[in-house]
Write an enzyme that holds these catalytic residues in place. Structure first.
Site, mmCIF file in Angstrom:
data_model
loop_
_atom_site.group_PDB
_atom_site.id
_atom_site.type_symbol
_atom_site.label_atom_id
_atom_site.label_comp_id
_atom_site.label_asym_id
_atom_site.label_seq_id
_atom_site.Cartn_x
_atom_site.Cartn_y
_atom_site.Cartn_z
ATOM 1 N N ASP A 175 7.305 -8.303 -3.110
ATOM 2 C CA ASP A 175 8.356 -7.475 -2.524
ATOM 3 C C ASP A 175 9.461 -8.385 -2.006
ATOM 4 O O ASP A 175 9.190 -9.340 -1.256
ATOM 5 C CB ASP A 175 7.797 -6.612 -1.402
ATOM 6 N N LYS A 211 4.969 -4.942 12.144
ATOM 7 C CA LYS A 211 4.084 -4.446 11.095
ATOM 8 C C LYS A 211 2.625 -4.682 11.457
ATOM 9 O O LYS A 211 2.247 -5.776 11.886
ATOM 10 C CB LYS A 211 4.358 -5.171 9.761
ATOM 11 N N GLU A 271 6.452 -9.757 0.910
ATOM 12 C CA GLU A 271 5.023 -9.470 0.785
ATOM 13 C C GLU A 271 4.539 -9.883 -0.597
ATOM 14 O O GLU A 271 5.308 -9.870 -1.563
ATOM 15 C CB GLU A 271 4.791 -7.970 1.006
ATOM 16 N N ARG A 274 12.496 2.237 5.679
ATOM 17 C CA ARG A 274 11.408 1.858 4.766
ATOM 18 C C ARG A 274 11.693 2.408 3.372
ATOM 19 O O ARG A 274 12.029 3.586 3.220
ATOM 20 C CB ARG A 274 10.069 2.408 5.272
ATOM 21 N N ASN A 295 1.620 -8.651 -3.032
ATOM 22 C CA ASN A 295 0.625 -7.600 -3.234
ATOM 23 C C ASN A 295 -0.372 -8.020 -4.313
ATOM 24 O O ASN A 295 0.017 -8.258 -5.458
ATOM 25 C CB ASN A 295 1.316 -6.303 -3.666
ATOM 26 N N LYS A 322 0.436 -9.523 3.655
ATOM 27 C CA LYS A 322 1.575 -9.761 4.546
ATOM 28 C C LYS A 322 1.573 -11.171 5.121
ATOM 29 O O LYS A 322 2.629 -11.778 5.288
ATOM 30 C CB LYS A 322 1.597 -8.716 5.671
ATOM 31 N N ARG A 380 10.629 -4.579 -6.167
ATOM 32 C CA ARG A 380 9.258 -4.928 -6.539
ATOM 33 C C ARG A 380 9.351 -5.790 -7.792
ATOM 34 O O ARG A 380 9.793 -5.343 -8.848
ATOM 35 C CB ARG A 380 8.433 -3.674 -6.795
ATOM 36 N N ARG A 438 13.352 -0.086 -4.958
ATOM 37 C CA ARG A 438 12.979 1.089 -4.179
ATOM 38 C C ARG A 438 14.052 1.320 -3.119
ATOM 39 O O ARG A 438 14.403 0.398 -2.372
ATOM 40 C CB ARG A 438 11.612 0.890 -3.522
#
Length: 312
Positions: free
Chosen positions: A272, A159, A280, A232, A282, A124, A210, A224
């Protein structure tokens, strides 16, 4: 290509969600190529008189819901016995996670993603390198400064930094009379760590994307979609996956992030993105490759092992 001895450091194999698990898909592809496939959890790793070892299991794996694995052998093995080790356990990214990366740095095996890179790229916080690509973002523990930041926006998302799957994420309206109290309570619950705040992006109602990045290049994408009034979109939080395409914004973001990924040796990352903004990066255990293949036919595990075999 010679057969490789591959180990996956992961959460317990019996906890896998068979039709969604990326680690399982990577293991099956490795197995189909004739590689020897082992697994162990972080708790199975230990340092013993100069040698890092793990209590590891050699396994046969499949997408059979009734029996997706069979442990064929259990042995204590030096990590140097493996050709490739994948770091695939889920966050929380706590000191246990960090300590484990120190073990993995002592092995001669090729570790993917590299343990030092996993430490260096906070999933993050690493977006702070790219403020021009992100929503307006604040990170810290100064409550007065957080309140001042939040006043610039109608709503903000708070967050916890080192969780996953939408856990530790809330949305607050900055004009609410109890905003300060609720934000302070959230900060206190996070312990000694900073928290992250971002302007809320209403476009998330149309889903987040993603973007899969392999060896610095965009490979594919899925969307998503949040469900049931939840903002979310994470599948862990009840979101659902839908097809998506890589667009020009995605390519621009991937190109900007690629030098950092290359510098740190990150082979596989998941970015993301919401409405063309980077949210983000990942690198611990990027997921959703099974969904990518179902929706687009793109086979990331195949491409991943093609890359790895090219390095071996």
């Amino acid at each position: 290509m010679k057969s490789l001895r591959i180990a996956v450091q992961m959460d317990p194999i019996e906890t896998m969600v068979v039709q969604r698990d990326t680690s399982l898909a990577l293991m099956i592809e490795a197995q189909n190529r004739g590689h020897e496939t082992w697994w162990f959890t972080p708790n199975d790793v230990f340092f013993d008189a100069g040698v890092v070892k793990a209590r590891a299991r050699r396994a046969s794996v499949s997408l059979n819901e009734a029996k997706h694995y069979e442990n064929l052998e259990t042995a204590i093995r030096a990590l140097d016995d493996f050709d490739v080790i994948l770091i695939r356990q889920d966050p929380p990214f706590d000191m246990g996670y960090v300590s484990n990366t120190y073990f993995l740095e002592l092995t001669k095996a090729r570790v993917l993603n590299p343990p030092r890179a996993v430490r260096n790229i906070s999933e993050k916080m690493s977006i702070m390198y790219f403020p021009e690509l992100t929503p307006k973002t604040w990170v810290g523990r100064d409550l007065d400064a957080l309140v001042d930041f939040a006043k610039r926006f109608d709503q903000v998302v708070l967050k916890v930094l080192y969780l996953m799957g939408g856990d530790g994420v809330i949305k607050l309206k900055s004009s609410d009379p109890d905003f300060r109290a609720r934000a302070g309570k959230f900060m206190d619950a996070a312990g000694r760590e900073p928290i992250l705040a971002q302007e809320f992006m209403p476009a998330v109602s149309g889903g987040d994307k993603r973007l899969f990045v392999l060896d610095g290049e965009p490979f594919g994408a899925i969307r998503r979609m949040p469900q049931g009034g939840d903002f979310r979109a994470n599948l862990h939080a009840g979101g659902i996956a839908e097809p998506a395409e890589v667009d020009e914004n995605d390519r621009r973001i991937a190109a900007a992030v690629a030098p950092l990924l290359k510098q740190e040796g990150i082979l596989f990352a998941g970015l993301d993105v919401i409405a063309g903004k980077l949210i983000e990066i990942n690198v611990t255990s990027p997921t959703l490759v099974q969904e990518l293949k179902r929706f687009t036919g793109l086979d990331l595990p195949k491409a991943f092992w093609d890359k790895v075999e090219g390095l071996a």
